[in-house]
Design a protein around this motif. Structure first.
Motif, PDB file in Angstrom:
ATOM      1  N   VAL A   1       6.695 -46.138 -29.835  1.00  0.00           N
ATOM      2  CA  VAL A   1       5.380 -46.129 -29.191  1.00  0.00           C
ATOM      3  C   VAL A   1       5.217 -44.778 -28.501  1.00  0.00           C
ATOM      4  CG1 VAL A   1       3.944 -47.163 -27.409  1.00  0.00           C
ATOM      5  CG2 VAL A   1       5.364 -48.612 -28.852  1.00  0.00           C
ATOM      6  N   PHE A   2       4.132 -44.080 -28.817  1.00  0.00           N
ATOM      7  CA  PHE A   2       3.794 -42.817 -28.184  1.00  0.00           C
ATOM      8  C   PHE A   2       2.677 -43.081 -27.188  1.00  0.00           C
ATOM      9  CE2 PHE A   2       5.714 -41.646 -32.150  1.00  0.00           C
ATOM     10  CZ  PHE A   2       6.489 -40.546 -31.819  1.00  0.00           C
TER      11      PHE A   2
ATOM     12  N   ILE B   1       1.404 -46.381 -32.243  1.00  0.00           N
ATOM     13  CA  ILE B   1       2.724 -46.730 -32.768  1.00  0.00           C
ATOM     14  C   ILE B   1       2.920 -46.040 -34.109  1.00  0.00           C
ATOM     15  CG2 ILE B   1       4.194 -48.622 -33.544  1.00  0.00           C
ATOM     16  CD1 ILE B   1       2.604 -50.434 -31.650  1.00  0.00           C
ATOM     17  N   SER B   2       4.099 -45.432 -34.275  1.00  0.00           N
ATOM     18  CA  SER B   2       4.401 -44.720 -35.504  1.00  0.00           C
ATOM     19  C   SER B   2       5.905 -44.755 -35.738  1.00  0.00           C
ATOM     20  CB  SER B   2       3.922 -43.274 -35.397  1.00  0.00           C
ATOM     21  OG  SER B   2       4.185 -42.571 -36.584  1.00  0.00           O
ATOM     22  N   ARG B   3       6.305 -44.412 -36.946  1.00  0.00           N
ATOM     23  CA  ARG B   3       7.731 -44.266 -37.237  1.00  0.00           C
ATOM     24  C   ARG B   3       8.164 -42.862 -36.856  1.00  0.00           C
ATOM     25  NH1 ARG B   3       9.158 -45.402 -43.002  1.00  0.00           N
ATOM     26  NH2 ARG B   3      11.233 -45.346 -42.135  1.00  0.00           N
TER      27      ARG B   3
ATOM     28  N   LYS C   1       7.282 -53.099 -23.699  1.00  0.00           N
ATOM     29  CA  LYS C   1       7.128 -54.381 -24.378  1.00  0.00           C
ATOM     30  C   LYS C   1       5.667 -54.535 -24.797  1.00  0.00           C
ATOM     31  CE  LYS C   1       8.013 -59.279 -24.009  1.00  0.00           C
ATOM     32  NZ  LYS C   1       8.567 -60.357 -23.204  1.00  0.00           N
ATOM     33  N   ILE C   2       5.454 -54.732 -26.084  1.00  0.00           N
ATOM     34  CA  ILE C   2       4.128 -54.977 -26.637  1.00  0.00           C
ATOM     35  C   ILE C   2       4.208 -56.292 -27.397  1.00  0.00           C
ATOM     36  CG2 ILE C   2       2.339 -54.159 -28.200  1.00  0.00           C
ATOM     37  CD1 ILE C   2       3.212 -51.329 -27.564  1.00  0.00           C
TER      38      ILE C   2
ATOM     39  N   TYR D   1       9.794 -51.866 -27.827  1.00  0.00           N
ATOM     40  CA  TYR D   1       9.832 -50.640 -28.626  1.00  0.00           C
ATOM     41  C   TYR D   1      10.303 -49.484 -27.754  1.00  0.00           C
ATOM     42  CZ  TYR D   1       6.701 -53.160 -31.807  1.00  0.00           C
ATOM     43  OH  TYR D   1       6.145 -54.076 -32.661  1.00  0.00           O
ATOM     44  N   PRO D   2      10.920 -48.462 -28.353  1.00  0.00           N
ATOM     45  CA  PRO D   2      11.210 -47.237 -27.614  1.00  0.00           C
ATOM     46  C   PRO D   2       9.889 -46.559 -27.247  1.00  0.00           C
ATOM     47  CG  PRO D   2      12.256 -47.208 -29.788  1.00  0.00           C
ATOM     48  CD  PRO D   2      11.431 -48.424 -29.709  1.00  0.00           C
TER      49      PRO D   2
END
Length: 89
Positions: A14-15, A25-27, A37-38, A43-44
């Motif tokens: 998560v950026f 959110i991206s890879r 927490k979403i 997520y990081p």
């Protein structure tokens, strides 16, 4: 194409734009120390100062970001030495 040069540790990250609290959110392979927490997943989290949500080019607004570049920092740091040289002449 060269083999074995691409990283293998891609994961969902998560950026977050700290200027306006927008997230996407991206890879990515970026290393993070925080998480978010979403929904029911954790997520990081990677915090950014500027993204397409806040960059003046994409938003169309003009604003001062408050950061100085390396040239301005160098000039400010060594300005006092330049004044001393002029006074001696």
């Amino acid at each position: 194409m060269k083999k074995k040069i691409h990283p293998k540790d891609y994961r969902i990250v998560v950026f977050k734009d700290i200027n306006n609290e927008k997230i996407f959110i991206s890879r990515s392979t970026v290393r993070t120390k925080e998480s978010i927490k979403i929904g029911d997943r954790i997520y990081p989290l990677y915090k950014m100062e500027i993204s397409s949500y806040s960059h003046p080019f994409f938003t169309g607004e003009k604003r001062f970001l408050g950061k100085t570049g390396p040239a301005e920092k160098f000039k400010k740091k060594y300005e006092k030495y330049n004044i001393k040289k002029i006074d001696k002449k």
